[in-house]
Design a protein around this motif. Sequence first.
Motif, PDB file in Angstrom:
ATOM      1  N   UNK A 472       0.833  -1.206   0.000  1.00  0.00           N
ATOM      2  CA  UNK A 472       0.000   0.000   0.000  1.00  0.00           C
ATOM      3  C   UNK A 472       0.867   1.256   0.000  1.00  0.00           C
ATOM      4  N   UNK A 473       0.496   2.217  -0.854  1.00  0.00           N
ATOM      5  CA  UNK A 473       1.243   3.473  -0.999  1.00  0.00           C
ATOM      6  C   UNK A 473       0.276   4.640  -0.802  1.00  0.00           C
ATOM      7  N   UNK A 474       0.444   5.447   0.247  1.00  0.00           N
ATOM      8  CA  UNK A 474      -0.504   6.534   0.519  1.00  0.00           C
ATOM      9  C   UNK A 474      -0.490   7.643  -0.527  1.00  0.00           C
ATOM     10  N   UNK A 475       0.519   7.666  -1.399  1.00  0.00           N
ATOM     11  CA  UNK A 475       0.590   8.700  -2.441  1.00  0.00           C
ATOM     12  C   UNK A 475       0.049   8.211  -3.785  1.00  0.00           C
ATOM     13  N   UNK A 476      -0.315   6.939  -3.847  1.00  0.00           N
ATOM     14  CA  UNK A 476      -0.814   6.355  -5.095  1.00  0.00           C
ATOM     15  C   UNK A 476      -2.342   6.411  -5.093  1.00  0.00           C
ATOM     16  N   UNK A 477      -2.965   7.042  -6.113  1.00  0.00           N
ATOM     17  CA  UNK A 477      -4.430   7.203  -6.121  1.00  0.00           C
ATOM     18  C   UNK A 477      -5.207   5.896  -6.038  1.00  0.00           C
ATOM     19  N   UNK A 478      -4.633   4.797  -6.508  1.00  0.00           N
ATOM     20  CA  UNK A 478      -5.388   3.539  -6.501  1.00  0.00           C
ATOM     21  C   UNK A 478      -5.594   3.002  -5.079  1.00  0.00           C
ATOM     22  N   UNK A 479      -4.838   3.532  -4.113  1.00  0.00           N
ATOM     23  CA  UNK A 479      -4.984   3.113  -2.721  1.00  0.00           C
ATOM     24  C   UNK A 479      -5.799   4.104  -1.908  1.00  0.00           C
ATOM     25  N   UNK A 480      -6.364   5.118  -2.537  1.00  0.00           N
ATOM     26  CA  UNK A 480      -7.055   6.187  -1.824  1.00  0.00           C
ATOM     27  C   UNK A 480      -8.202   5.656  -0.963  1.00  0.00           C
ATOM     28  N   UNK A 481      -9.075   4.846  -1.559  1.00  0.00           N
ATOM     29  CA  UNK A 481     -10.235   4.308  -0.828  1.00  0.00           C
ATOM     30  C   UNK A 481      -9.793   3.429   0.336  1.00  0.00           C
ATOM     31  N   UNK A 482      -8.750   2.637   0.116  1.00  0.00           N
ATOM     32  CA  UNK A 482      -8.232   1.753   1.160  1.00  0.00           C
ATOM     33  C   UNK A 482      -7.785   2.549   2.383  1.00  0.00           C
ATOM     34  N   UNK A 483      -7.032   3.615   2.160  1.00  0.00           N
ATOM     35  CA  UNK A 483      -6.537   4.422   3.281  1.00  0.00           C
ATOM     36  C   UNK A 483      -7.665   5.221   3.943  1.00  0.00           C
ATOM     37  N   UNK A 484      -8.661   5.631   3.173  1.00  0.00           N
ATOM     38  CA  UNK A 484      -9.807   6.338   3.756  1.00  0.00           C
ATOM     39  C   UNK A 484     -10.527   5.444   4.761  1.00  0.00           C
ATOM     40  N   UNK A 486      -9.295   2.839   6.419  1.00  0.00           N
ATOM     41  CA  UNK A 486      -8.434   2.622   7.591  1.00  0.00           C
ATOM     42  C   UNK A 486      -8.440   3.844   8.509  1.00  0.00           C
ATOM     43  N   UNK A 487      -8.443   5.036   7.907  1.00  0.00           N
ATOM     44  CA  UNK A 487      -8.442   6.265   8.693  1.00  0.00           C
ATOM     45  C   UNK A 487      -9.735   6.413   9.488  1.00  0.00           C
ATOM     46  N   UNK A 488     -10.861   6.069   8.881  1.00  0.00           N
ATOM     47  CA  UNK A 488     -12.142   6.163   9.574  1.00  0.00           C
ATOM     48  C   UNK A 488     -12.182   5.231  10.784  1.00  0.00           C
ATOM     49  N   UNK A 489     -11.716   3.990  10.590  1.00  0.00           N
ATOM     50  CA  UNK A 489     -11.708   3.023  11.687  1.00  0.00           C
ATOM     51  C   UNK A 489     -10.804   3.510  12.814  1.00  0.00           C
ATOM     52  N   UNK A 490      -9.624   4.037  12.456  1.00  0.00           N
ATOM     53  CA  UNK A 490      -8.661   4.503  13.449  1.00  0.00           C
ATOM     54  C   UNK A 490      -9.203   5.692  14.240  1.00  0.00           C
ATOM     55  N   UNK A 491      -9.858   6.630  13.553  1.00  0.00           N
ATOM     56  CA  UNK A 491     -10.363   7.818  14.236  1.00  0.00           C
ATOM     57  C   UNK A 491     -11.502   7.457  15.186  1.00  0.00           C
ATOM     58  N   UNK A 492     -12.380   6.566  14.767  1.00  0.00           N
ATOM     59  CA  UNK A 492     -13.466   6.125  15.652  1.00  0.00           C
ATOM     60  C   UNK A 492     -12.887   5.474  16.901  1.00  0.00           C
ATOM     61  N   UNK A 493     -11.805   4.700  16.737  1.00  0.00           N
ATOM     62  CA  UNK A 493     -11.170   4.083  17.906  1.00  0.00           C
ATOM     63  C   UNK A 493     -10.593   5.152  18.833  1.00  0.00           C
ATOM     64  N   UNK A 494      -9.956   6.177  18.266  1.00  0.00           N
ATOM     65  CA  UNK A 494      -9.353   7.229  19.090  1.00  0.00           C
ATOM     66  C   UNK A 494     -10.407   8.010  19.876  1.00  0.00           C
ATOM     67  N   UNK A 495     -11.639   8.040  19.350  1.00  0.00           N
ATOM     68  CA  UNK A 495     -12.711   8.767  20.025  1.00  0.00           C
ATOM     69  C   UNK A 495     -13.587   7.848  20.875  1.00  0.00           C
ATOM     70  N   UNK A 496     -13.169   6.575  20.987  1.00  0.00           N
ATOM     71  CA  UNK A 496     -13.967   5.604  21.737  1.00  0.00           C
ATOM     72  C   UNK A 496     -14.156   6.086  23.173  1.00  0.00           C
ATOM     73  N   UNK A 497     -15.374   5.941  23.667  1.00  0.00           N
ATOM     74  CA  UNK A 497     -15.700   6.417  25.000  1.00  0.00           C
ATOM     75  C   UNK A 497     -16.149   7.861  25.005  1.00  0.00           C
ATOM     76  N   UNK A 498     -16.124   8.513  23.836  1.00  0.00           N
ATOM     77  CA  UNK A 498     -16.553   9.906  23.716  1.00  0.00           C
ATOM     78  C   UNK A 498     -17.671   9.953  22.672  1.00  0.00           C
ATOM     79  N   UNK A 499     -18.842   9.495  23.069  1.00  0.00           N
ATOM     80  CA  UNK A 499     -19.939   9.312  22.125  1.00  0.00           C
ATOM     81  C   UNK A 499     -20.297  10.595  21.395  1.00  0.00           C
ATOM     82  N   UNK A 500     -20.300  11.712  22.137  1.00  0.00           N
ATOM     83  CA  UNK A 500     -20.693  12.974  21.513  1.00  0.00           C
ATOM     84  C   UNK A 500     -19.697  13.369  20.423  1.00  0.00           C
ATOM     85  N   UNK A 501     -18.400  13.164  20.683  1.00  0.00           N
ATOM     86  CA  UNK A 501     -17.382  13.519  19.695  1.00  0.00           C
ATOM     87  C   UNK A 501     -17.472  12.610  18.470  1.00  0.00           C
TER      88      UNK A 501
END
Length: 574
Positions: A472-484, A486-501
């Motif tokens: 996977x290459x974050x600068x290659x357009x063909x991987x754009x959806x893949x990284x999006x 992963x980023x969504x899953x990671x951000x939801x985890x970072x906000x875990x326990x903060x339902x309002x956020x």
Amino acid sequence: MAANTPAQAGTEAGAVSRVEEEWDSIDWNAAHQNVRRLQIRIVQATKEGRWGKVKALQRLLTHSFSGKALAVKRVTENQGRKTAGVDGETWTMPSQKAKAILRLQQHGYHPKPLKRVSIPKSSGKMRPLGIPCMLDRAMQALYLLAVDPISETRGDRNSYGFRKDRSTADAIEQAFTALSRKNSAEWILEGDIKACFDRINHDWLLAHIPMEKAILQKWLKAGYIDKYVLYATEEGTPQGGICSPVLANMTLDGLEEKLREKFPKPHRGSSKEKVNFVRFADDFIVTGKSKEVLESEVKPLIEAFMRERGLELSPEKTLITHIEDGFDFLGQHLRKYNGKLLIKPSRKNIHTFLEGIRKVVRENKQATTGNLIAQLNPKIRGWANYHRHVVSKETFSKVDHAIFCTLWQWAKRRHPKKPVRWIRKKYFTSIEGQNWVFHGEILGQKGAFQPIQLFKAKSIAIERHTKIQSEANPYDPKWETYFEKRLDVKTVHNLRGKRQLISLWKQQGGLCPLCNRKITKLTGWHSHHIVWRSKGGRDNAGNRVLLHPDCHERLHRQGLTVSKPRPSRGVRKA
């Protein structure tokens, strides 16, 4: 922003005001898009081997206003933004940031020596760091925009250190993949490079790093100042510079390919010799089917590879270990028990963590309980989150008990004449079925005291990490959806326990409504009240919006208002 605008402004005060407005008026979304477009073209040209095209695109990027603006933005928003170099200069005001963009010129550029500081290593020794001046940091950030796409495109597939969207958890998961099966390799070469950052050969770097040679040479030969004495730098790339990790990665890239050439994989599975490679920065392991293969074939190949770059393996720390004896890698201990691979936090890592906790407690003998808890909680939470992907539940409980014993001694020492029952009642309570919860009070944002309790490592859920795909290459357009995704899953985890956020973040599509860029753990966030509480605004989700911290400062500085995100997000003057 025109290059001569500050000079054309009227009075000195008027000029500063004008330059501040210019910094705040930058369209950051457009700047990101312009740089991203050039980086995508650099990746394509790199894949095709068109190095003349790569060089031309790099020059376009490093001379562009967008690239310079993003470089200044990066060094004025990261954790080291308030740390000055040898010139004592920092850029905190919008006017300073805007003027800094105009100073990012290759012609006449001469970097200043680095300020040498030392930080303690886990071994007890000191690690030297070089702190560049703000201008040199910004220049490194600018040229990194043009070099990093090449590094990601040509980097080793199983290299995980100091790379976008890769982490130690990915490296550990790859090690698990290489060692967990019944027929997996049983021997491991633990590689340790002697003073990697300090010994890289400058001639090799100048010959092989695809960037402007004149700029790179100036950085490498800038020297450093230690205790008011100037020292020359004849080798190495100093730790502390923005470009240093990428330069070190590009120096070590190619080792996996050389191993694969000598030990090619059959149609399925690993090579017959079961040689697999995992690297995180300058720490790496190589697996093999036998000790002889690693000693007589793999190790000499690695030594020759390192020798070309002015590096060498540490004879004392480069070990060959059987999987049933176990080995430490990135703070984890990997070992097979009756044929089953288990990964646990290493004893050394646990000891270092607990020593850090005890040091904080010792240094806060007279602190209030709330202030002590406020210092301990981020350390405990961070350590537990790091180990949450491996077999850690039992370790978490033991660590919690060790911390309890330390705090119990702290409490008894404060009241040597009080009975045990009195001490327990003062410092410990029962919350939601849990007994002996260390608790206190701390001054909140609203000026009132709020309850606070000690965070327990065992409250962190153990969950398997999903490893990034090696290619996977974050600068290659063909991987754009893949990284999006992963980023969504990671951000939801970072906000875990903060339902309002989490709710706000999802409503906004993960975007800051002021600059229309992604809100992530790296960028940080601020929960902004649309109608200020001082003006009667309510403290609920309907009156809140998530912004980047820098965008939040800009909003207040310019007197802007922002509404709840809609399909057409707008910002207007108050």
